[in-house]
Design an enzyme around this catalytic site. Structure first.
Site, PDB file in Angstrom:
ATOM      1  CG  ASN A  32       3.353  -8.273  11.264  1.00 35.71           C
ATOM      2  OD1 ASN A  32       2.633  -8.051  10.342  1.00 35.71           O
ATOM      3  ND2 ASN A  32       4.133  -7.195  11.822  1.00 35.71           N
ATOM      4  CB  SER A  34       0.545  -5.825  11.795  1.00 38.80           C
ATOM      5  OG  SER A  34       0.833  -5.547  10.695  1.00 38.80           O
ATOM      6  CB  SER A 124       3.431   4.844  -2.994  1.00 38.46           C
ATOM      7  OG  SER A 124       2.122   5.741  -3.339  1.00 38.46           O
ATOM      8  CE1 TYR A 148       2.530   3.760   2.491  1.00 38.81           C
ATOM      9  CE2 TYR A 148       1.868   5.381   1.146  1.00 38.81           C
ATOM     10  CZ  TYR A 148       2.077   4.030   1.372  1.00 38.81           C
ATOM     11  OH  TYR A 148       2.010   3.251   0.264  1.00 38.81           O
ATOM     12  CE  LYS A 152       5.217   2.230   0.533  1.00 42.13           C
ATOM     13  NZ  LYS A 152       5.705   0.658   0.720  1.00 42.13           N
ATOM     14  CE1 TYR A 176       3.545  -2.361  -6.683  1.00 46.93           C
ATOM     15  CE2 TYR A 176       2.292  -2.116  -4.468  1.00 46.93           C
ATOM     16  CZ  TYR A 176       3.321  -2.807  -5.419  1.00 46.93           C
ATOM     17  OH  TYR A 176       3.809  -3.782  -4.921  1.00 46.93           O
ATOM     18  CG  ASN A 178      -5.182   5.547  -6.818  1.00 46.06           C
ATOM     19  OD1 ASN A 178      -4.082   5.910  -7.059  1.00 46.06           O
ATOM     20  ND2 ASN A 178      -5.795   5.955  -5.599  1.00 46.06           N
ATOM     21  CG  LEU A 199     -13.343   6.267  -4.122  1.00 53.33           C
ATOM     22  CD1 LEU A 199     -14.489   6.873  -3.318  1.00 53.33           C
ATOM     23  CD2 LEU A 199     -13.080   6.917  -5.350  1.00 53.33           C
TER      24      LEU A 199
HETATM   25  P1  NAD Z   1      -1.577  -4.475   3.156  1.00 56.14           P
HETATM   26  O1  NAD Z   1      -1.657  -3.965   4.461  1.00 56.14           O
HETATM   27  O2  NAD Z   1      -2.928  -5.240   2.914  1.00 56.14           O
HETATM   28  O3  NAD Z   1      -0.307  -5.397   3.123  1.00 56.14           O
HETATM   29  C1  NAD Z   1       0.923  -5.210   3.903  1.00 56.14           C
HETATM   30  C2  NAD Z   1       1.114  -6.455   4.723  1.00 56.14           C
HETATM   31  O4  NAD Z   1       2.192  -6.491   5.335  1.00 56.14           O
HETATM   32  C3  NAD Z   1       0.152  -6.808   5.519  1.00 56.14           C
HETATM   33  O5  NAD Z   1      -0.499  -8.079   5.569  1.00 56.14           O
HETATM   34  C4  NAD Z   1       0.848  -6.767   6.999  1.00 56.14           C
HETATM   35  O6  NAD Z   1       0.387  -7.454   7.727  1.00 56.14           O
HETATM   36  C5  NAD Z   1       1.911  -6.909   6.597  1.00 56.14           C
HETATM   37  N1  NAD Z   1       3.142  -6.222   7.556  1.00 56.14           N
HETATM   38  C6  NAD Z   1       3.374  -4.794   7.755  1.00 56.14           C
HETATM   39  N2  NAD Z   1       4.523  -4.703   8.812  1.00 56.14           N
HETATM   40  C7  NAD Z   1       4.844  -6.015   8.536  1.00 56.14           C
HETATM   41  C8  NAD Z   1       6.064  -6.465   9.430  1.00 56.14           C
HETATM   42  N3  NAD Z   1       6.962  -5.685   9.935  1.00 56.14           N
HETATM   43  N4  NAD Z   1       6.399  -7.821   9.237  1.00 56.14           N
HETATM   44  C9  NAD Z   1       5.691  -8.616   8.533  1.00 56.14           C
HETATM   45  N5  NAD Z   1       4.732  -8.339   8.043  1.00 56.14           N
HETATM   46  C10 NAD Z   1       4.301  -6.785   7.955  1.00 56.14           C
HETATM   47  O7  NAD Z   1      -1.136  -3.703   1.873  1.00 56.14           O
HETATM   48  P2  NAD Z   1      -1.311  -3.632   0.668  1.00 56.14           P
HETATM   49  O8  NAD Z   1      -2.440  -2.812  -0.005  1.00 56.14           O
HETATM   50  O9  NAD Z   1      -1.265  -5.115   0.041  1.00 56.14           O
HETATM   51  O10 NAD Z   1       0.281  -3.024   0.306  1.00 56.14           O
HETATM   52  C11 NAD Z   1       1.297  -3.570   0.175  1.00 56.14           C
HETATM   53  C12 NAD Z   1       2.558  -2.791   0.003  1.00 56.14           C
HETATM   54  O11 NAD Z   1       2.119  -1.783  -1.363  1.00 56.14           O
HETATM   55  C13 NAD Z   1       2.606  -1.986   1.153  1.00 56.14           C
HETATM   56  O12 NAD Z   1       3.904  -1.570   1.241  1.00 56.14           O
HETATM   57  C14 NAD Z   1       1.934  -0.435   0.699  1.00 56.14           C
HETATM   58  O13 NAD Z   1       2.599   0.575   1.337  1.00 56.14           O
HETATM   59  C15 NAD Z   1       2.136  -0.406  -0.790  1.00 56.14           C
HETATM   60  N6  NAD Z   1       1.321   0.276  -1.672  1.00 56.14           N
HETATM   61  C16 NAD Z   1      -0.012   0.125  -1.446  1.00 56.14           C
HETATM   62  C17 NAD Z   1      -0.880   0.985  -2.289  1.00 56.14           C
HETATM   63  C18 NAD Z   1      -2.400   0.583  -1.975  1.00 56.14           C
HETATM   64  O14 NAD Z   1      -3.279   1.486  -2.494  1.00 56.14           O
HETATM   65  N7  NAD Z   1      -2.651  -0.430  -1.579  1.00 56.14           N
HETATM   66  C19 NAD Z   1      -0.267   1.891  -3.004  1.00 56.14           C
HETATM   67  C20 NAD Z   1       0.818   2.111  -3.275  1.00 56.14           C
HETATM   68  C21 NAD Z   1       1.853   1.302  -2.392  1.00 56.14           C
HETATM   69  N1  UDP Z   2     -12.018   9.886  -1.641  1.00 53.51           N
HETATM   70  C1  UDP Z   2     -13.490  10.379  -1.412  1.00 53.51           C
HETATM   71  N2  UDP Z   2     -14.057   9.660  -0.124  1.00 53.51           N
HETATM   72  C2  UDP Z   2     -13.449   8.716   0.574  1.00 53.51           C
HETATM   73  C3  UDP Z   2     -12.458   8.262  -0.085  1.00 53.51           C
HETATM   74  C4  UDP Z   2     -11.732   8.832  -1.091  1.00 53.51           C
HETATM   75  O1  UDP Z   2     -13.949  11.254  -1.951  1.00 53.51           O
HETATM   76  O2  UDP Z   2     -14.166   8.346   1.472  1.00 53.51           O
HETATM   77  C5  UDP Z   2     -11.613  10.460  -2.910  1.00 53.51           C
HETATM   78  C6  UDP Z   2     -10.237  11.276  -2.301  1.00 53.51           C
HETATM   79  O3  UDP Z   2     -10.346  12.429  -2.333  1.00 53.51           O
HETATM   80  C7  UDP Z   2      -9.321  11.123  -3.707  1.00 53.51           C
HETATM   81  C8  UDP Z   2      -9.890   9.437  -4.489  1.00 53.51           C
HETATM   82  O4  UDP Z   2     -11.205   9.280  -3.745  1.00 53.51           O
HETATM   83  O5  UDP Z   2      -9.851  11.936  -4.830  1.00 53.51           O
HETATM   84  C9  UDP Z   2      -9.025   8.242  -4.046  1.00 53.51           C
HETATM   85  O6  UDP Z   2      -8.608   8.344  -2.835  1.00 53.51           O
HETATM   86  P1  UDP Z   2      -7.850   7.095  -2.059  1.00 53.51           P
HETATM   87  O7  UDP Z   2      -7.834   7.604  -0.559  1.00 53.51           O
HETATM   88  O8  UDP Z   2      -8.542   5.762  -2.593  1.00 53.51           O
HETATM   89  O9  UDP Z   2      -6.335   7.363  -2.660  1.00 53.51           O
HETATM   90  P2  UDP Z   2      -5.254   8.327  -2.796  1.00 53.51           P
HETATM   91  O10 UDP Z   2      -6.061   9.679  -2.366  1.00 53.51           O
HETATM   92  O11 UDP Z   2      -4.553   7.890  -1.796  1.00 53.51           O
HETATM   93  O12 UDP Z   2      -4.979   8.745  -4.161  1.00 53.51           O
END
Ligand code: NAD
Ligand code: UDP
Length: 337
Positions: A32, A34, A124, A148, A152, A176, A178, A199
């Site tokens: 979508n 978003s 996650s 959040y 999950k 996942y 980071n 970060l």
């Molecule tokens: P992202 O926001 O780039 O991608 C998510 C996508 O989902 C976006 O393009 C958004 O527009 C779309 N979306 C959200 N709600 C929707 C809906 N109702 N219908 C259709 N599309 C929708 O995020 P990402 O980093 O690519 O993460 C992908 C997935 O992995 C997410 O579920 C996120 O929670 C999970 N995840 C991400 C991380 C990270 O650090 N990036 C870590 C662990 C888990």
């Molecule tokens: N962090 C930081 N400054 C920032 C963003 C993140 O020092 O502006 C640190 C944060 O405290 C953590 C690490 O970087 O120790 C990774 O943070 P991120 O938000 O990327 O991932 P998460 O905390 O969700 O694992």
């Protein structure tokens, strides 16, 4: 036959689309927008030489999801769609529970209607809460520190129960760590809206001059240099993990969970120093207070993914820093430049 990637225009979804297309899969992206840009579709086409099908749809909308299944022969779903900003989830818990739970339930119900039985879920490391590293998949989950994380946890629980009740269903939960980096072409990457929470996008925006300095959130953690330690993984390695998970799902029923990380922990200062050394750019920083809810040390045990999926991260921290910077340099304002 095609793989449906919900949220496929996002950061991880777009890299997975490239990986799957290059492995010979047909993909359908549903998003979508978003938190992503439609421009990603053209960029994927530039890299792969083929334009993926992309449907603009909210996957909480059951009729819209049905229409995708009517129009395409979907053999499996990778469910990336979701809201993912930890801090925002504390401010807007109802939006997070609604969107994340509803989208997963809607897609699962439509899959059942159409006889599609393979589901790979973006979970996650946050579901582990505060436990000693290295984290392995049998560690207890729960104890999340924000809505959040609880979404999950709850979706994992729904999927475990669904697979238990229906022996034809195949579910793979991918936790996942980071994800950072970008495709080496610099054509797709992470494009956070507003001020980055994470970060690496913050570092790249400071390096490019878009932000003045990085604030390091705390240097009094019980870690080697006092700053937080995380398991950073290149997004292209993560994408490859989805290809392996889809192969696994096609061959097995039931529910399995895998960590996708590297098994190595790096501190915030390790990240700053490696980024500076590899790219030859300064990243000014100041030490600030701890961020609420942050943990000292989080990294994965990755043996299970290696043994069962045959998957292991290949790219090191230098490659992650180089590719993150390459994307930022070539797209200083993201997709909307
Ligand atoms: P992202 O926001 O780039 O991608 C998510 C996508 O989902 C976006 O393009 C958004 O527009 C779309 N979306 C959200 N709600 C929707 C809906 N109702 N219908 C259709 N599309 C929708 O995020 P990402 O980093 O690519 O993460 C992908 C997935 O992995 C997410 O579920 C996120 O929670 C999970 N995840 C991400 C991380 C990270 O650090 N990036 C870590 C662990 C888990
Ligand atoms: N962090 C930081 N400054 C920032 C963003 C993140 O020092 O502006 C640190 C944060 O405290 C953590 C690490 O970087 O120790 C990774 O943070 P991120 O938000 O990327 O991932 P998460 O905390 O969700 O694992």
């Amino acid at each position: 036959m095609a793989i449906l990637l919900t949220g496929g225009a996002g950061f991880i979804g777009s890299h997975t689309a490239v990986c799957l297309m290059q492995a010979g899969y047909d993909v359908v992206l549903a998003d979508n927008f978003s938190n992503s840009s439609p421009k990603v579709v053209g960029r994927i086409a530039e890299i792969t030489g083929k334009t993926p099908v992309c449907v603009e749809a909210d996957v909480c909308d059951k009729e819209a999801v049905r229409n995708i299944f009517r129009a395409h022969d979907i053999s499996a779903v990778v469910h990336f769609a979701g809201l993912k900003a930890v801090g925002e989830s504390v401010q807007k818990p109802l939006e997070y529970y609604r969107n994340n739970l509803d989208s997963a339930l809607t897609v699962l119900e439509v899959m059942r209607e159409f006889g599609c039985r393979q589901f790979v879920f973006s979970s996650s490391a946050t579901v582990y809460g505060d436990q000693p590293a290295p984290l392995n998949e049998s560690a207890p989950t729960g104890g999340c520190s924000n809505p959040y994380g609880w979404t999950k946890f709850m979706i994992e629980k729904i999927l475990i129960d669904a697979a238990r009740a229906d022996e034809t269903l195949s579910v793979v939960l991918l936790r996942y760590f980071n994800p950072i980096g970008a495709h080496e072409s610099g054509r797709i990457g992470e494009d956070p809206q507003g001020i980055p929470n994470n970060l690496m996008p913050y570092i790249t925006q400071v390096a490019s001059g878009r932000r003045e300095k990085l604030t390091v959130f705390g240097n009094d953690y019980p870690t080697p240099d006092g700053t937080g330690v995380r398991d950073y993984i290149h997004v292209c390695d993560l994408a490859e993990g989805h290809r392996c998970a889809l192969e696994y799902a096609a061959a097995h029923t039931g529910c399995e969970v895998f960590n996708l990380g590297t098994g190595h922990g790096y501190s915030v200062l390790d990240m700053v120093h490696t980024f500076t050394r590899v790219n030859g750019v300064d990243v000014p920083y100041v030490i600030g207070p701890r961020r609420a809810g942050d943990l000292a040390t989080v990294y994965a045990a990755c043996d299970k993914a290696k043994e069962v999926l045959g998957w292991q991260a290949q790219r090191d921290l230098e490659a992650m820093c180089r590719d993150s910077w390459n994307w930022q340099k070539k797209n200083p304002m993201g997709y909307d430049a």
